[in-house]
Enzyme design. Structure first.
Site, PDB file in Angstrom:
ATOM      1  N   ASP A  33       5.177 117.309 -21.190  1.00  0.00           N
ATOM      2  CA  ASP A  33       4.085 116.625 -21.505  1.00  0.00           C
ATOM      3  C   ASP A  33       4.344 116.382 -23.139  1.00  0.00           C
ATOM      4  O   ASP A  33       4.024 117.779 -24.172  1.00  0.00           O
ATOM      5  CB  ASP A  33       2.865 117.049 -20.998  1.00  0.00           C
ATOM      6  CG  ASP A  33       1.678 116.042 -22.027  1.00  0.00           C
ATOM      7  OD1 ASP A  33       1.868 115.436 -22.380  1.00  0.00           O
ATOM      8  OD2 ASP A  33       0.261 116.166 -22.074  1.00  0.00           O
ATOM      9  N   VAL A  34       4.977 115.676 -23.437  1.00  0.00           N
ATOM     10  CA  VAL A  34       5.605 115.273 -24.896  1.00  0.00           C
ATOM     11  C   VAL A  34       4.333 115.289 -26.035  1.00  0.00           C
ATOM     12  O   VAL A  34       4.528 114.836 -27.319  1.00  0.00           O
ATOM     13  CB  VAL A  34       6.043 113.958 -25.481  1.00  0.00           C
ATOM     14  CG1 VAL A  34       7.347 114.030 -23.701  1.00  0.00           C
ATOM     15  CG2 VAL A  34       5.313 112.661 -25.068  1.00  0.00           C
ATOM     16  N   TYR A 132       2.770  98.694 -30.231  1.00  0.00           N
ATOM     17  CA  TYR A 132       3.471  99.279 -29.603  1.00  0.00           C
ATOM     18  C   TYR A 132       5.233  98.835 -30.452  1.00  0.00           C
ATOM     19  O   TYR A 132       5.749 100.083 -30.463  1.00  0.00           O
ATOM     20  CB  TYR A 132       3.235  98.403 -28.534  1.00  0.00           C
ATOM     21  CG  TYR A 132       4.974  99.206 -27.507  1.00  0.00           C
ATOM     22  CD1 TYR A 132       5.245 101.024 -26.857  1.00  0.00           C
ATOM     23  CD2 TYR A 132       5.688  97.894 -27.409  1.00  0.00           C
ATOM     24  CE1 TYR A 132       6.244 100.400 -26.399  1.00  0.00           C
ATOM     25  CE2 TYR A 132       7.335  98.661 -26.764  1.00  0.00           C
ATOM     26  CZ  TYR A 132       6.900  98.976 -25.881  1.00  0.00           C
ATOM     27  OH  TYR A 132       8.436  99.709 -25.582  1.00  0.00           O
ATOM     28  N   ALA A 164      11.327  95.761 -15.083  1.00  0.00           N
ATOM     29  CA  ALA A 164      10.418  96.116 -13.975  1.00  0.00           C
ATOM     30  C   ALA A 164       9.566  97.307 -14.057  1.00  0.00           C
ATOM     31  O   ALA A 164      10.080  98.177 -14.149  1.00  0.00           O
ATOM     32  CB  ALA A 164      10.523  95.022 -12.550  1.00  0.00           C
ATOM     33  N   THR A 165       8.702  97.763 -14.542  1.00  0.00           N
ATOM     34  CA  THR A 165       7.989  98.649 -14.849  1.00  0.00           C
ATOM     35  C   THR A 165       6.508  99.665 -14.628  1.00  0.00           C
ATOM     36  O   THR A 165       6.726  97.472 -14.737  1.00  0.00           O
ATOM     37  CB  THR A 165       8.394 100.077 -16.185  1.00  0.00           C
ATOM     38  OG1 THR A 165       7.877  99.438 -17.202  1.00  0.00           O
ATOM     39  CG2 THR A 165      10.170  99.718 -16.776  1.00  0.00           C
TER      40      THR A 165
END
Length: 209
Positions: A33-34, A132, A164-165
């Site tokens: 978990d970053v 973002y 596509a994610t």
């Protein structure tokens, strides 16, 4: 990378989904978990050798309007996209330095490129995404600074492109497949000790910062 004979570890905070993805690809799973210092340190401690570190964890605030963005939104996105990169590089650097040709690939975005978002011919110019986009701009500067400060390691940033994610849930015309989105990552992960460092590119070539 796996097809080329490399041992690949997939780091994920969700153990069930992480193991499923690793099994499907023929990779190994690494709990990670970053956003958690202890988790990142524990993951780094499980490895005795490492040639390539790919920082690809990402968070997206959705189509949040700039006037609605708060410090809370920014902190949540930066904790994954920016501080996560710093945490991971800091923790994995000792084992990475044991490699004869260590490489770091930071997954960024054209949305973090000043040149790209100000180019009206690019689709990135149509999306005002304060959290973002600014986080990915920070990843670009981190990449340059790590490349300057770690001359023995090749450090580069890549833009996978509009792929596509599950992050945005979109697919169809004009959107790359996941395989196409990994082209630039694989290319930069495969460079040797004399490869480029401090660069930003996508599958088609170099990009402006």
């Amino acid at each position: 990378m796996i097809a080329g004979g490399h041992t690949v570890y997939i780091g994920a905070r969700d153990a069930t989904r992480g193991r499923e993805a690793a099994d499907q690809l023929g990779a190994k799973f690494l709990q990670l978990d970053v956003t958690d210092d202890e988790s990142v340190a524990a993951a780094a401690g499980r490895l005795t050798e490492l040639d390539v570190l790919v920082n690809c964890a990402g968070a997206f605030e959705g189509m949040l309007k700039p006037e609605d963005a708060t410090v809370g939104h920014m902190r949540e996105i930066f904790d994954v996209n920016v501080f996560g990169v710093v945490r991971t590089i800091h923790a994995f650097l000792p084992v990475l330095r044991r490699s004869d040709a260590p490489v770091i690939v930071n997954v960024s975005s054209g949305l973090g490129s000043f040149g790209t978002v100000n180019n009206p011919e690019r689709h990135e110019s149509r999306f005002p995404l304060p959290a973002y986009a600014s986080s990915k701009a920070a990843v670009g500067m981190l990449t340059v600074q790590y490349a300057k400060g770690l001359p023995g390691i090749r450090v580069n940033a890549v833009d996978p492109g509009f792929t596509a994610t599950e992050m945005h849930g979109m697919s169809g015309d004009g959107i790359q497949t996941a395989e196409e989105g990994t082209d630039a990552i694989v290319r930069l992960a495969s460079i040797g000790a004399n490869g480029p460092t401090g660069t930003f590119s996508d599958r088609h070539g170099e990009l402006p910062w």
